[in-house]
Design a protein around this motif. Structure first.
Motif, PDB file in Angstrom:
ATOM      1  N   SER A 202     -40.007  13.514  53.602  1.00  0.00           N
ATOM      2  CA  SER A 202     -39.615  14.898  53.397  1.00  0.00           C
ATOM      3  C   SER A 202     -39.329  15.160  51.916  1.00  0.00           C
ATOM      4  CB  SER A 202     -38.380  15.221  54.242  1.00  0.00           C
ATOM      5  OG  SER A 202     -37.923  16.522  53.961  1.00  0.00           O
ATOM      6  N   GLN A 203     -38.638  14.213  51.295  1.00  0.00           N
ATOM      7  CA  GLN A 203     -38.327  14.352  49.874  1.00  0.00           C
ATOM      8  C   GLN A 203     -39.601  14.303  49.036  1.00  0.00           C
ATOM      9  OE1 GLN A 203     -35.543  11.221  49.154  1.00  0.00           O
ATOM     10  NE2 GLN A 203     -33.786  12.331  50.001  1.00  0.00           N
TER      11      GLN A 203
ATOM     12  N   GLU B 294     -41.309  17.641  49.292  1.00  0.00           N
ATOM     13  CA  GLU B 294     -40.608  18.637  48.478  1.00  0.00           C
ATOM     14  C   GLU B 294     -40.895  18.434  46.994  1.00  0.00           C
ATOM     15  OE1 GLU B 294     -36.501  18.498  49.445  1.00  0.00           O
ATOM     16  OE2 GLU B 294     -36.769  19.302  51.475  1.00  0.00           O
TER      17      GLU B 294
ATOM     18  N   GLU C  64     -44.387  19.686  46.305  1.00  0.00           N
ATOM     19  CA  GLU C  64     -44.427  21.143  46.310  1.00  0.00           C
ATOM     20  C   GLU C  64     -43.893  21.702  44.996  1.00  0.00           C
ATOM     21  OE1 GLU C  64     -42.385  22.573  49.729  1.00  0.00           O
ATOM     22  OE2 GLU C  64     -43.950  21.942  51.136  1.00  0.00           O
TER      23      GLU C  64
END
Length: 244
Positions: free
Chosen positions: A20-21, A24, A27
Protein backbone atom coordinates in the motif's frame (compact mmCIF):
# COMPACT_ATOMS: atom_id res chain seq x y z
CA UNK A 1 3.37 -18.34 22.83
CA UNK A 2 1.93 -14.85 23.18
CA UNK A 3 5.16 -13.28 21.92
CA UNK A 4 5.12 -15.52 18.86
CA UNK A 5 1.50 -14.59 18.15
CA UNK A 6 2.30 -10.88 18.43
CA UNK A 7 5.30 -11.30 16.13
CA UNK A 8 3.15 -13.05 13.52
CA UNK A 9 0.50 -10.31 13.69
CA UNK A 10 3.09 -7.53 13.39
CA UNK A 11 4.83 -9.27 10.49
CA UNK A 12 1.52 -9.74 8.68
CA UNK A 13 0.64 -6.08 9.22
CA UNK A 14 3.99 -4.96 7.79
CA UNK A 15 3.56 -7.19 4.75
CA UNK A 16 0.09 -5.78 4.15
CA UNK A 17 1.11 -2.15 4.52
CA UNK A 18 4.26 -2.28 2.41
CA UNK A 19 2.46 -2.74 -0.95
CA UNK A 20 0.00 0.00 0.00
CA UNK A 21 2.83 2.36 0.87
CA UNK A 22 4.62 1.48 -2.34
CA UNK A 23 1.50 2.27 -4.38
CA UNK A 24 1.07 5.60 -2.58
CA UNK A 25 4.72 6.47 -3.21
CA UNK A 26 4.35 5.61 -6.89
CA UNK A 27 1.20 7.72 -7.17
CA UNK A 28 2.99 10.70 -5.63
CA UNK A 29 5.88 10.31 -8.08
CA UNK A 30 3.51 10.03 -11.04
CA UNK A 31 1.50 13.09 -10.02
CA UNK A 32 4.66 15.13 -9.56
CA UNK A 33 6.08 14.00 -12.89
CA UNK A 34 2.91 14.65 -14.89
CA UNK A 35 2.39 17.93 -13.08
CA UNK A 36 5.60 19.21 -14.69
CA UNK A 37 3.87 18.72 -18.06
CA UNK A 38 0.80 20.67 -16.97
CA UNK A 39 -1.32 17.53 -16.62
CA UNK A 40 -3.76 17.48 -13.70
CA UNK A 41 -4.08 13.90 -12.47
CA UNK A 42 -7.60 12.95 -11.40
CA UNK A 43 -7.00 9.28 -10.66
CA UNK A 44 -4.22 6.69 -10.80
CA UNK A 45 -4.57 2.92 -10.86
CA UNK A 46 -2.23 0.00 -11.59
CA UNK A 47 -2.95 -1.52 -14.99
CA UNK A 48 -3.09 -5.26 -15.67
CA UNK A 49 0.39 -4.97 -17.13
CA UNK A 50 3.15 -5.22 -14.54
CA UNK A 51 4.77 -1.92 -13.50
CA UNK A 52 2.44 0.11 -15.71
CA UNK A 53 -0.01 2.64 -14.26
CA UNK A 54 -3.13 4.25 -15.74
CA UNK A 55 -3.25 7.98 -15.11
CA UNK A 56 -6.52 9.69 -15.91
CA UNK A 57 -5.90 13.41 -16.38
CA UNK A 58 -7.61 16.59 -17.53
CA UNK A 59 -6.23 15.74 -20.98
CA UNK A 60 -7.31 12.11 -21.06
CA UNK A 61 -5.77 8.74 -20.29
CA UNK A 62 -2.02 8.19 -20.14
CA UNK A 63 0.20 5.32 -19.05
CA UNK A 64 3.32 5.75 -16.95
CA UNK A 65 6.05 3.70 -15.37
CA UNK A 66 5.84 3.26 -11.60
CA UNK A 67 8.37 6.04 -11.03
CA UNK A 68 6.67 8.42 -13.47
CA UNK A 69 9.79 8.75 -15.65
CA UNK A 70 8.21 7.24 -18.75
CA UNK A 71 4.96 8.38 -20.34
CA UNK A 72 2.89 6.57 -22.98
CA UNK A 73 -0.10 7.97 -24.85
CA UNK A 74 -2.05 5.30 -26.69
CA UNK A 75 -4.01 2.12 -26.17
CA UNK A 76 -2.97 -1.02 -24.33
CA UNK A 77 -4.38 -4.37 -25.46
CA UNK A 78 -4.59 -7.72 -23.68
CA UNK A 79 -4.11 -10.90 -25.70
CA UNK A 80 -5.79 -13.99 -24.28
CA UNK A 81 -7.22 -17.32 -25.41
CA UNK A 82 -10.50 -15.51 -26.12
CA UNK A 83 -8.85 -13.01 -28.44
CA UNK A 84 -7.69 -9.41 -28.04
CA UNK A 85 -9.33 -6.70 -25.94
CA UNK A 86 -8.54 -3.04 -25.30
CA UNK A 87 -7.71 -2.42 -21.65
CA UNK A 88 -7.79 1.30 -22.39
CA UNK A 89 -11.39 1.18 -23.62
CA UNK A 90 -12.40 -0.92 -20.62
CA UNK A 91 -11.00 1.67 -18.23
CA UNK A 92 -12.44 4.62 -20.15
CA UNK A 93 -15.83 2.91 -20.26
CA UNK A 94 -16.03 3.12 -16.47
CA UNK A 95 -15.23 6.84 -16.55
CA UNK A 96 -17.81 7.40 -19.30
CA UNK A 97 -20.53 5.69 -17.27
CA UNK A 98 -19.77 7.94 -14.30
CA UNK A 99 -19.90 10.99 -16.57
CA UNK A 100 -23.21 10.00 -18.11
CA UNK A 101 -24.65 9.68 -14.63
CA UNK A 102 -23.22 13.07 -13.64
CA UNK A 103 -24.67 14.88 -16.67
CA UNK A 104 -27.93 12.97 -16.90
CA UNK A 105 -29.89 15.94 -15.61
CA UNK A 106 -28.36 18.40 -18.10
CA UNK A 107 -28.69 16.47 -21.36
CA UNK A 108 -31.09 17.49 -24.13
CA UNK A 109 -33.22 14.40 -24.65
CA UNK A 110 -35.37 13.28 -27.57
CA UNK A 111 -37.23 10.33 -26.05
CA UNK A 112 -38.69 7.38 -27.92
CA UNK A 113 -42.35 6.79 -27.12
CA UNK A 114 -41.74 3.06 -26.79
CA UNK A 115 -38.15 3.16 -25.51
CA UNK A 116 -36.07 0.02 -25.97
CA UNK A 117 -32.61 1.55 -26.10
CA UNK A 118 -30.86 4.82 -25.48
CA UNK A 119 -27.74 6.37 -26.92
CA UNK A 120 -25.84 9.38 -25.65
CA UNK A 121 -24.38 11.55 -28.41
CA UNK A 122 -21.70 14.23 -28.24
CA UNK A 123 -22.91 16.76 -30.78
CA UNK A 124 -21.97 20.02 -32.47
CA UNK A 125 -24.30 22.38 -34.29
CA UNK A 126 -22.17 22.82 -37.40
CA UNK A 127 -21.05 19.26 -38.15
CA UNK A 128 -22.75 17.78 -41.21
CA UNK A 129 -23.20 14.29 -39.83
CA UNK A 130 -24.59 15.69 -36.56
CA UNK A 131 -27.24 17.45 -38.62
CA UNK A 132 -27.90 14.29 -40.61
CA UNK A 133 -28.37 12.33 -37.39
CA UNK A 134 -30.73 14.95 -36.01
CA UNK A 135 -32.77 15.06 -39.23
CA UNK A 136 -33.45 11.35 -38.72
CA UNK A 137 -34.54 11.76 -35.11
CA UNK A 138 -38.03 10.47 -35.90
CA UNK A 139 -36.57 7.27 -37.33
CA UNK A 140 -34.41 6.64 -34.27
CA UNK A 141 -37.38 7.23 -32.00
CA UNK A 142 -39.66 5.01 -34.10
CA UNK A 143 -37.17 2.15 -33.60
CA UNK A 144 -37.39 2.67 -29.84
CA UNK A 145 -34.08 4.55 -29.56
CA UNK A 146 -33.98 7.54 -27.22
CA UNK A 147 -31.29 10.07 -28.16
CA UNK A 148 -29.58 12.07 -25.41
CA UNK A 149 -27.30 14.95 -26.36
CA UNK A 150 -24.13 16.20 -24.71
CA UNK A 151 -22.42 19.32 -26.03
CA UNK A 152 -19.12 19.10 -27.85
CA UNK A 153 -18.40 22.36 -29.73
CA UNK A 154 -15.52 21.36 -31.98
CA UNK A 155 -14.06 24.87 -32.02
CA UNK A 156 -13.42 24.81 -28.27
CA UNK A 157 -14.65 26.93 -25.39
CA UNK A 158 -13.57 30.25 -26.91
CA UNK A 159 -15.36 29.69 -30.23
CA UNK A 160 -18.66 30.91 -31.63
CA UNK A 161 -19.74 27.27 -31.84
CA UNK A 162 -19.51 27.10 -28.05
CA UNK A 163 -21.53 30.30 -27.60
CA UNK A 164 -24.17 28.95 -29.98
CA UNK A 165 -24.50 25.51 -28.45
CA UNK A 166 -24.54 26.99 -24.94
CA UNK A 167 -27.40 29.21 -26.08
CA UNK A 168 -29.31 26.14 -27.25
CA UNK A 169 -28.87 24.54 -23.84
CA UNK A 170 -29.98 27.76 -22.16
CA UNK A 171 -33.15 28.09 -24.28
CA UNK A 172 -36.57 27.71 -22.73
CA UNK A 173 -37.44 25.08 -25.36
CA UNK A 174 -34.20 23.15 -25.80
CA UNK A 175 -35.55 20.65 -28.32
CA UNK A 176 -36.94 23.33 -30.62
CA UNK A 177 -33.75 25.39 -30.29
CA UNK A 178 -31.62 22.35 -31.15
CA UNK A 179 -33.73 21.53 -34.20
CA UNK A 180 -33.71 25.13 -35.43
CA UNK A 181 -29.96 25.52 -34.92
CA UNK A 182 -29.16 22.31 -36.76
CA UNK A 183 -31.46 23.46 -39.52
CA UNK A 184 -29.26 26.51 -40.04
CA UNK A 185 -31.27 29.14 -38.17
CA UNK A 186 -29.44 31.89 -36.32
CA UNK A 187 -29.12 31.14 -32.62
CA UNK A 188 -30.39 33.68 -30.11
CA UNK A 189 -27.50 34.17 -27.71
CA UNK A 190 -28.14 33.19 -24.10
CA UNK A 191 -26.06 32.41 -21.03
CA UNK A 192 -27.01 30.22 -18.07
CA UNK A 193 -25.45 28.05 -15.39
CA UNK A 194 -25.91 24.69 -17.13
CA UNK A 195 -22.61 22.73 -17.34
CA UNK A 196 -22.10 22.95 -21.11
CA UNK A 197 -18.37 23.64 -20.78
CA UNK A 198 -18.05 20.73 -18.37
CA UNK A 199 -19.67 18.43 -20.94
CA UNK A 200 -17.08 19.51 -23.50
CA UNK A 201 -14.21 18.96 -21.05
CA UNK A 202 -15.63 15.54 -20.20
CA UNK A 203 -15.67 14.62 -23.88
CA UNK A 204 -12.02 15.61 -24.31
CA UNK A 205 -11.01 13.46 -21.35
CA UNK A 206 -12.74 10.30 -22.53
CA UNK A 207 -11.42 10.27 -26.08
CA UNK A 208 -13.91 12.26 -28.15
CA UNK A 209 -12.03 13.63 -31.15
CA UNK A 210 -14.93 14.42 -33.48
CA UNK A 211 -18.69 14.53 -33.69
CA UNK A 212 -21.01 12.79 -33.55
CA UNK A 213 -19.56 10.41 -30.96
CA UNK A 214 -22.05 7.88 -29.62
CA UNK A 215 -21.83 6.33 -26.16
CA UNK A 216 -23.72 3.23 -25.10
CA UNK A 217 -24.97 2.53 -21.59
CA UNK A 218 -22.00 0.26 -20.86
CA UNK A 219 -19.58 3.11 -21.60
CA UNK A 220 -18.36 1.86 -24.96
CA UNK A 221 -18.04 4.60 -27.58
CA UNK A 222 -18.84 4.46 -31.28
CA UNK A 223 -17.11 7.22 -33.27
CA UNK A 224 -18.98 8.71 -36.20
CA UNK A 225 -22.48 8.72 -37.58
CA UNK A 226 -24.62 5.57 -37.55
CA UNK A 227 -27.97 5.23 -39.31
CA UNK A 228 -31.06 4.36 -37.25
CA UNK A 229 -30.97 0.84 -38.72
CA UNK A 230 -27.29 0.42 -37.89
CA UNK A 231 -27.89 1.51 -34.30
CA UNK A 232 -30.81 -0.90 -34.00
CA UNK A 233 -28.56 -3.75 -35.18
CA UNK A 234 -25.84 -2.73 -32.73
CA UNK A 235 -28.29 -2.69 -29.83
CA UNK A 236 -29.77 -6.03 -30.87
CA UNK A 237 -26.33 -7.63 -31.08
CA UNK A 238 -25.55 -6.30 -27.60
CA UNK A 239 -28.76 -7.85 -26.31
CA UNK A 240 -27.83 -11.21 -27.80
CA UNK A 241 -24.36 -11.10 -26.20
CA UNK A 242 -25.84 -10.28 -22.78
CA UNK A 243 -28.43 -13.04 -22.99
CA UNK A 244 -25.76 -15.49 -24.17
Amino acid sequence: MLKKLIAVVVTSFVLLTLPSQAVENNEAKIKASLGKLGLEVESIAPSKMDNLYEAFTNQGMFYTSADGKFLIQGKVYEISADGISSLTEESLAKVRIEGMEKFEGSMIVFPAKDEKYQMTVFTDLTCGYCRKLHNQMGSYNDLGITVRYLAYPRGGLQSQSFSDIRSVWCSDDQQRAMTNAKGGSQVEQKVCSLPVADQYDFGKKIGVSGTPAIMLDDGMMLPGYKTPEQMQQIFQSYSVKKSG
